[in-house]
Write an enzyme that holds these catalytic residues in place. Structure first.
Site, PDB file in Angstrom:
ATOM      1  N   GLU A 164       0.825  -1.212   0.000  1.00 43.72           N
ATOM      2  CA  GLU A 164       0.000   0.000   0.000  1.00 43.72           C
ATOM      3  C   GLU A 164       0.859   1.262   0.000  1.00 43.72           C
ATOM      4  O   GLU A 164       0.484   2.280  -0.583  1.00 43.72           O
ATOM      5  CB  GLU A 164      -0.984   0.017   1.181  1.00 43.72           C
ATOM      6  CG  GLU A 164      -2.124  -0.981   1.051  1.00 43.72           C
ATOM      7  CD  GLU A 164      -2.971  -0.791  -0.215  1.00 43.72           C
ATOM      8  OE1 GLU A 164      -3.018   0.333  -0.756  1.00 43.72           O
ATOM      9  OE2 GLU A 164      -3.573  -1.784  -0.681  1.00 43.72           O
TER      10      GLU A 164
ATOM     11  N   CYS B 298     -12.299   2.367 -15.525  1.00 38.27           N
ATOM     12  CA  CYS B 298     -12.649   3.788 -15.474  1.00 38.27           C
ATOM     13  C   CYS B 298     -11.344   4.595 -15.510  1.00 38.27           C
ATOM     14  O   CYS B 298     -11.029   5.347 -14.596  1.00 38.27           O
ATOM     15  CB  CYS B 298     -13.451   4.078 -14.206  1.00 38.27           C
ATOM     16  SG  CYS B 298     -14.285   5.661 -14.256  1.00 38.27           S
TER      17      CYS B 298
ATOM     18  N   CYS C 213     -16.174   2.064 -20.710  1.00 42.96           N
ATOM     19  CA  CYS C 213     -17.507   2.049 -20.091  1.00 42.96           C
ATOM     20  C   CYS C 213     -18.311   0.818 -20.501  1.00 42.96           C
ATOM     21  O   CYS C 213     -19.148   0.332 -19.724  1.00 42.96           O
ATOM     22  CB  CYS C 213     -18.266   3.320 -20.439  1.00 42.96           C
ATOM     23  SG  CYS C 213     -17.392   4.796 -19.872  1.00 42.96           S
TER      24      CYS C 213
ATOM     25  N   CYS D 148     -18.003  -1.726 -17.902  1.00 42.81           N
ATOM     26  CA  CYS D 148     -18.116  -1.280 -16.506  1.00 42.81           C
ATOM     27  C   CYS D 148     -19.385  -1.833 -15.853  1.00 42.81           C
ATOM     28  O   CYS D 148     -20.487  -1.718 -16.420  1.00 42.81           O
ATOM     29  CB  CYS D 148     -18.135   0.245 -16.476  1.00 42.81           C
ATOM     30  SG  CYS D 148     -18.370   0.884 -14.830  1.00 42.81           S
TER      31      CYS D 148
ATOM     32  N   CYS E 247     -24.457   5.180 -14.307  1.00 42.49           N
ATOM     33  CA  CYS E 247     -23.368   6.163 -14.209  1.00 42.49           C
ATOM     34  C   CYS E 247     -23.809   7.461 -14.875  1.00 42.49           C
ATOM     35  O   CYS E 247     -24.099   7.495 -16.070  1.00 42.49           O
ATOM     36  CB  CYS E 247     -22.106   5.628 -14.886  1.00 42.49           C
ATOM     37  SG  CYS E 247     -20.831   6.896 -15.002  1.00 42.49           S
TER      38      CYS E 247
HETATM   39  S1  SF4 Z   1     -19.548   3.909 -16.863  1.00 43.39           S
HETATM   40 FE1  SF4 Z   1     -18.967   5.538 -15.491  1.00 43.39          FE
HETATM   41  S2  SF4 Z   1     -17.936   4.563 -13.781  1.00 43.39           S
HETATM   42 FE2  SF4 Z   1     -18.051   3.097 -15.453  1.00 43.39          FE
HETATM   43  S3  SF4 Z   1     -16.130   3.345 -16.591  1.00 43.39           S
HETATM   44 FE3  SF4 Z   1     -17.615   4.656 -17.570  1.00 43.39          FE
HETATM   45  S4  SF4 Z   1     -17.355   6.593 -16.558  1.00 43.39           S
HETATM   46 FE4  SF4 Z   1     -16.373   5.113 -15.261  1.00 43.39          FE
END
Ligand code: SF4
Length: 357
Positions: free
Chosen positions: A41, A196, A203, A206, A212
């Site tokens: 860390e 992200c 996205c 994601c 989002c």
């Molecule tokens: S959908 Fe939103 S949280 Fe997901 S990668 Fe894209 S910008 Fe980032």
């Protein structure tokens, strides 16, 4: 905090993604111990996982437990840190190891208050250690997490502004579950680092894309918002590459505070005249000096332009000042040198002279 999704929805999406795609094979998880998590860390502060992995493995081979780290010399610790940057982290890790041995019987502390008392540990790092090493509910809000949350909520206002930072910490705290904390925190950090991303976020892959707000209503790359960055100032330095008749190079130990604190470096001056004066003050015969290729290096707050000059002395003389040391090619391999200085020392002409090629 009011969110447009429930905690349960967010947690489920993140944990399901982790199960299928998370980085389960990170070296500090094989095996996972508080010592290994703590070291990782600290290394991960401001540094990407892919950069940290080889340094972590080398560091752990050299210092497999907190006792061996506490017993090591600072030169040896910084040697193993060299190249990773932000050297204060290496010095703080060493100081903390001594404290852990002396005051905590060799056990990495497992409470927020005690972790925060160790040098170099802030709220997010303490949270990450608690979550990863002890699976205790603790909030992390590092750069990766901030990016995900700022985009997910389409948060207005620049990073660094108190209201924005407070809002991000509140969000991070709100979504952190009480169970499976280690997996959740690893997952959200991984999503920030691999999906992200700062530019061109993926996205389509994601797990929280459907809710989002930056993705749905805006351009994700516009978040988190930033204050306009000013052009970084440029600092000029002149460094002496002094070789003696035994093919050793002169190094100077830097003060413990400031840039490259405690590392061995080339003698550095703020002007060409100051470097000339230093060489003259030695009163020793040298062959004609030779200017070497300048080298640029960027720090967070400034850029550095180094002008190195090579001097080859016809004798091998000693310095009374213990901060100066002649070092052979073999000796160089055992000392921690800052990356740009290591690059200069690796210039062909210096390597050849030191190896008498
Ligand atoms: S959908 Fe939103 S949280 Fe997901 S990668 Fe894209 S910008 Fe980032």
């Amino acid at each position: 905090m009011i969110s447009h999704v429930s905690k349960t929805w967010f947690k489920k999406k993140i944990l399901n993604w982790y199960l299928a795609h998370g980085r389960h094979d990170l070296p500090w998880k094989r095996p996972i111990t508080p010592y290994r998590v703590w070291v990782s860390e600290i290394m991960l502060q401001q540094t990407q996982v892919s950069t940290v992995i080889p340094y972590f493995e080398k560091f752990i081979r050299a210092f497999p437990d907190v006792y061996q780290l506490a017993d090591a010399s600072i030169d040896s610790v910084l040697h193993h840190w060299a190249g990773l940057g932000y050297y204060a982290r290496g010095r703080n890790l060493h100081k903390s190891a001594k404290l852990i041995v002396k005051e905590f019987a060799g056990e990495v502390p497992n409470t927020l208050e005690t972790l925060l008392d160790l040098p170099g540990i802030g709220l997010s790092t303490a949270g990450a250690i608690l979550a990863q090493a002890f699976n205790t509910k603790a909030t992390i809000c590092d750069g990766n997490v901030k990016r995900v949350l700022a985009r997910f909520h389409r948060l207005q206002g620049p990073l660094g502004q108190k209201a924005v930072e407070d809002a991000l910490w509140q969000m991070a705290h709100y979504y952190t579950p009480t169970k499976q904390v280690a997996d959740y925190t690893q997952a959200i950090m991984d999503i920030g680092a691999t999906i992200c991303t700062r530019v061109k976020p993926l996205c389509a892959h994601c797990p929280v894309q459907s809710h989002c707000q930056a993705y749905q209503q805006d351009k994700p790359e516009n978040f988190p918002q930033r204050t306009k960055s000013k052009k970084l100032p440029l600092h000029l330095k002149w460094v002496g590459c002094l070789l003696n008749s035994k093919q050793e190079i002169l190094l100077e130990k830097r003060p413990t505070q400031g840039i490259w604190g405690g590392l061995w470096s080339l003698p550095e001056f703020t002007s060409e005249q100051a470097l000339d004066c230093f060489i003259s003050s030695l009163g020793k015969k040298t062959s004609k000096s030779q200017e070497l290729l300048p080298l640029k290096h960027s720090f967070t707050h400034f850029r550095l332009l180094l002008h190195p000059t090579l001097y080859h002395f016809k004798s091998a003389f000693l310095f009374k000042n213990p901060n100066f040391r002649w070092v052979s090619a073999q000796g160089l391999a055992t000392l921690g040198l800052p990356t740009p200085i290591q690059k200069i020392v690796n210039y062909d002409i210096i390597v050849k002279k030191m190896r008498k090629l």
